[in-house]
Design a protein around this motif. Structure first.
Motif, PDB file in Angstrom:
ATOM      1  N   THR A  43      51.746  42.812  32.229  1.00  0.00           N
ATOM      2  CA  THR A  43      52.615  41.708  31.824  1.00  0.00           C
ATOM      3  C   THR A  43      53.936  42.198  31.233  1.00  0.00           C
ATOM      4  N   ASP A  44      53.987  43.443  30.784  1.00  0.00           N
ATOM      5  CA  ASP A  44      55.264  43.915  30.246  1.00  0.00           C
ATOM      6  C   ASP A  44      56.274  44.236  31.353  1.00  0.00           C
ATOM      7  N   LEU A  45      55.834  44.153  32.622  1.00  0.00           N
ATOM      8  CA  LEU A  45      56.765  44.310  33.738  1.00  0.00           C
ATOM      9  C   LEU A  45      57.307  42.960  34.220  1.00  0.00           C
ATOM     10  N   VAL A  46      56.777  41.889  33.662  1.00  0.00           N
ATOM     11  CA  VAL A  46      57.203  40.551  34.080  1.00  0.00           C
ATOM     12  C   VAL A  46      58.559  40.223  33.458  1.00  0.00           C
ATOM     13  N   VAL A  47      59.524  39.863  34.313  1.00  0.00           N
ATOM     14  CA  VAL A  47      60.863  39.510  33.848  1.00  0.00           C
ATOM     15  C   VAL A  47      60.885  38.075  33.327  1.00  0.00           C
ATOM     16  N   GLY A  48      60.238  37.169  34.045  1.00  0.00           N
ATOM     17  CA  GLY A  48      60.217  35.778  33.626  1.00  0.00           C
ATOM     18  C   GLY A  48      59.630  34.873  34.680  1.00  0.00           C
ATOM     19  N   LYS A  49      59.706  33.581  34.426  1.00  0.00           N
ATOM     20  CA  LYS A  49      59.120  32.565  35.298  1.00  0.00           C
ATOM     21  C   LYS A  49      60.206  31.897  36.144  1.00  0.00           C
ATOM     22  N   VAL A  50      59.946  31.795  37.441  1.00  0.00           N
ATOM     23  CA  VAL A  50      60.877  31.092  38.326  1.00  0.00           C
ATOM     24  C   VAL A  50      60.788  29.596  38.027  1.00  0.00           C
ATOM     25  N   PHE A  51      61.946  28.971  37.798  1.00  0.00           N
ATOM     26  CA  PHE A  51      61.905  27.545  37.476  1.00  0.00           C
ATOM     27  C   PHE A  51      62.798  26.693  38.364  1.00  0.00           C
ATOM     28  N   VAL A  52      63.672  27.338  39.152  1.00  0.00           N
ATOM     29  CA  VAL A  52      64.522  26.547  40.040  1.00  0.00           C
ATOM     30  C   VAL A  52      64.900  27.345  41.282  1.00  0.00           C
ATOM     31  N   LEU A  53      64.853  26.669  42.425  1.00  0.00           N
ATOM     32  CA  LEU A  53      65.408  27.180  43.671  1.00  0.00           C
ATOM     33  C   LEU A  53      66.864  26.742  43.699  1.00  0.00           C
ATOM     34  N   LEU A  54      67.776  27.690  43.546  1.00  0.00           N
ATOM     35  CA  LEU A  54      69.182  27.360  43.331  1.00  0.00           C
ATOM     36  C   LEU A  54      69.984  27.255  44.623  1.00  0.00           C
ATOM     37  N   TRP A  55      69.696  28.125  45.579  1.00  0.00           N
ATOM     38  CA  TRP A  55      70.499  28.184  46.796  1.00  0.00           C
ATOM     39  C   TRP A  55      69.615  28.563  47.968  1.00  0.00           C
ATOM     40  N   PRO A  56      69.811  27.969  49.131  1.00  0.00           N
ATOM     41  CA  PRO A  56      70.899  27.070  49.526  1.00  0.00           C
ATOM     42  C   PRO A  56      70.826  25.697  48.852  1.00  0.00           C
ATOM     43  N   ALA A  57      71.999  25.116  48.659  1.00  0.00           N
ATOM     44  CA  ALA A  57      72.104  23.870  47.906  1.00  0.00           C
ATOM     45  C   ALA A  57      71.306  22.737  48.533  1.00  0.00           C
ATOM     46  N   ALA A  58      71.169  22.764  49.853  1.00  0.00           N
ATOM     47  CA  ALA A  58      70.452  21.690  50.536  1.00  0.00           C
ATOM     48  C   ALA A  58      68.966  21.693  50.181  1.00  0.00           C
ATOM     49  N   ARG A  59      68.451  22.815  49.701  1.00  0.00           N
ATOM     50  CA  ARG A  59      67.035  22.904  49.334  1.00  0.00           C
ATOM     51  C   ARG A  59      66.839  23.073  47.834  1.00  0.00           C
ATOM     52  N   PHE A  60      67.851  22.771  47.056  1.00  0.00           N
ATOM     53  CA  PHE A  60      67.721  22.876  45.590  1.00  0.00           C
ATOM     54  C   PHE A  60      66.474  22.122  45.131  1.00  0.00           C
ATOM     55  N   ASP A  61      65.674  22.783  44.274  1.00  0.00           N
ATOM     56  CA  ASP A  61      64.437  22.155  43.817  1.00  0.00           C
ATOM     57  C   ASP A  61      63.929  22.867  42.567  1.00  0.00           C
ATOM     58  N   TRP A  62      63.144  22.139  41.789  1.00  0.00           N
ATOM     59  CA  TRP A  62      62.476  22.730  40.631  1.00  0.00           C
ATOM     60  C   TRP A  62      61.187  23.398  41.101  1.00  0.00           C
ATOM     61  N   VAL A  63      60.867  24.528  40.505  1.00  0.00           N
ATOM     62  CA  VAL A  63      59.653  25.271  40.859  1.00  0.00           C
ATOM     63  C   VAL A  63      58.661  25.112  39.718  1.00  0.00           C
ATOM     64  N   GLY A  64      57.530  24.490  40.012  1.00  0.00           N
ATOM     65  CA  GLY A  64      56.546  24.215  38.966  1.00  0.00           C
ATOM     66  C   GLY A  64      55.195  24.864  39.230  1.00  0.00           C
ATOM     67  N   ARG A  65      54.220  24.441  38.471  1.00  0.00           N
ATOM     68  CA  ARG A  65      52.852  24.968  38.548  1.00  0.00           C
ATOM     69  C   ARG A  65      51.971  23.926  39.221  1.00  0.00           C
ATOM     70  N   PRO A  66      51.330  24.267  40.343  1.00  0.00           N
ATOM     71  CA  PRO A  66      50.475  23.289  41.034  1.00  0.00           C
ATOM     72  C   PRO A  66      49.340  22.792  40.134  1.00  0.00           C
ATOM     73  N   GLY A  67      49.035  21.520  40.254  1.00  0.00           N
ATOM     74  CA  GLY A  67      48.011  20.919  39.405  1.00  0.00           C
ATOM     75  C   GLY A  67      46.625  21.481  39.607  1.00  0.00           C
TER      76      GLY A  67
END
Length: 262
Positions: free
Chosen positions: A229-253
């Motif tokens: 876990t000390d190699l983990v940079v962080g959690k992906v939370f948004v798909l930024l580009w391409p703009a047409a597919r911009f979306d929030w990245v969450g945790r499946p239920g």
């Protein structure tokens, strides 16, 4: 004192007061203002990268269909401050634990400008992987049940909505290891480690690929499949580009119902 004398005194005092007032501040030349603004922006970028956000790109097809190769993503680091660690279902960015990437995948930006921007988090860097957390400390991961689903602590993980469709050669959710020709088990996951997999299981060289292969490796030592876990940079939370597919990245239920390791 005559009226003329009083008027002269008042006028003298008034002029003296005006002359003692501080002058208007001298404005910086445009080139100096530009340098100052760039320095402030650079400082803010360094602080933001170090503490809050960082840009990355998807280096392969391993996270399709949600994240496609060369997509630009943003990673936030706040969730893992202090004692907080990645949770099941999180999509994380982590440094190569060693031997997970080839030379081409590990290479960062080539141009000097892109390299400079990468250092302050304004451009994606190389040498990192993007995967989904499947198991955390204490968890046992199995492949697969009679419906081809991965199990975590005995509970099947439904892949509908985030996993790529199964390939024609494999009728399970963990095919890259052995194309579902035999089952496998990983864990319990050691403390301070996570077990990760790509959403496109047929094209993901993830934790399942780095396990000891049953009956094929007589001197294999378990461990390289788990990411510190000390190699983990962080959690992906948004798909930024391409703009047409911009979306929030969450945790499946589906991960919410996984029981704690016994």
């Amino acid at each position: 004192m005559t009226i003329d004398d009083r008027d002269s005194t008042v006028t003298t005092q008034s002029e003296g007061s005006r002359s003692s007032r501080p002058g208007k501040k001298k404005q910086l030349p445009l080139w100096q203002e530009t340098i100052l603004l760039l320095a402030v922006a650079l400082g803010l970028a360094i602080v933001i990268k170090a503490l809050f956000l960082q840009a990355f790109y998807i280096p392969s097809e391993s996270m399709e269909p949600g994240l496609v190769k060369n997509d630009r993503i943003l990673v936030q680091k706040v969730s893992y401050w202090g004692d907080d660690t990645p949770q099941r279902g999180d999509v994380i960015v982590f440094k190569d634990p060693g031997g997970w990437l080839n030379a081409h995948e590990a290479a960062g930006p080539a141009s000097p400008i892109a390299q400079a921007m990468a250092k302050v988090g304004l451009y994606p860097t190389g040498g990192h992987l993007v995967k989904r957390v499947i198991g955390v400390a204490g968890d046992t991961i199995e492949c697969c049940d009679d419906q081809g689903r991965i199990l975590v602590n005995g509970r099947p993980i439904e892949g509908s909505g985030f996993l790529a469709p199964r390939s024609r050669q494999a009728d399970c959710d963990g095919p890259m290891v052995n194309n579902c020709t035999e089952d496998w088990t990983a864990g319990p996951v050691p403390e301070g480690r996570v077990f990760v997999m790509g959403d496109n299981r047929a094209r993901s060289a993830d934790s399942s690929v780095h396990m000891c292969k049953s009956g094929k490796e007589t001197e294999c030592v378990s461990g390289p499949e788990f990411v510190p876990t000390d190699l983990v940079v962080g959690k992906v939370f948004v798909l930024l580009w391409p703009a047409a597919r911009f979306d929030w990245v969450g945790r499946p239920g589906t991960f919410e119902g996984v029981p704690q390791a016994s």
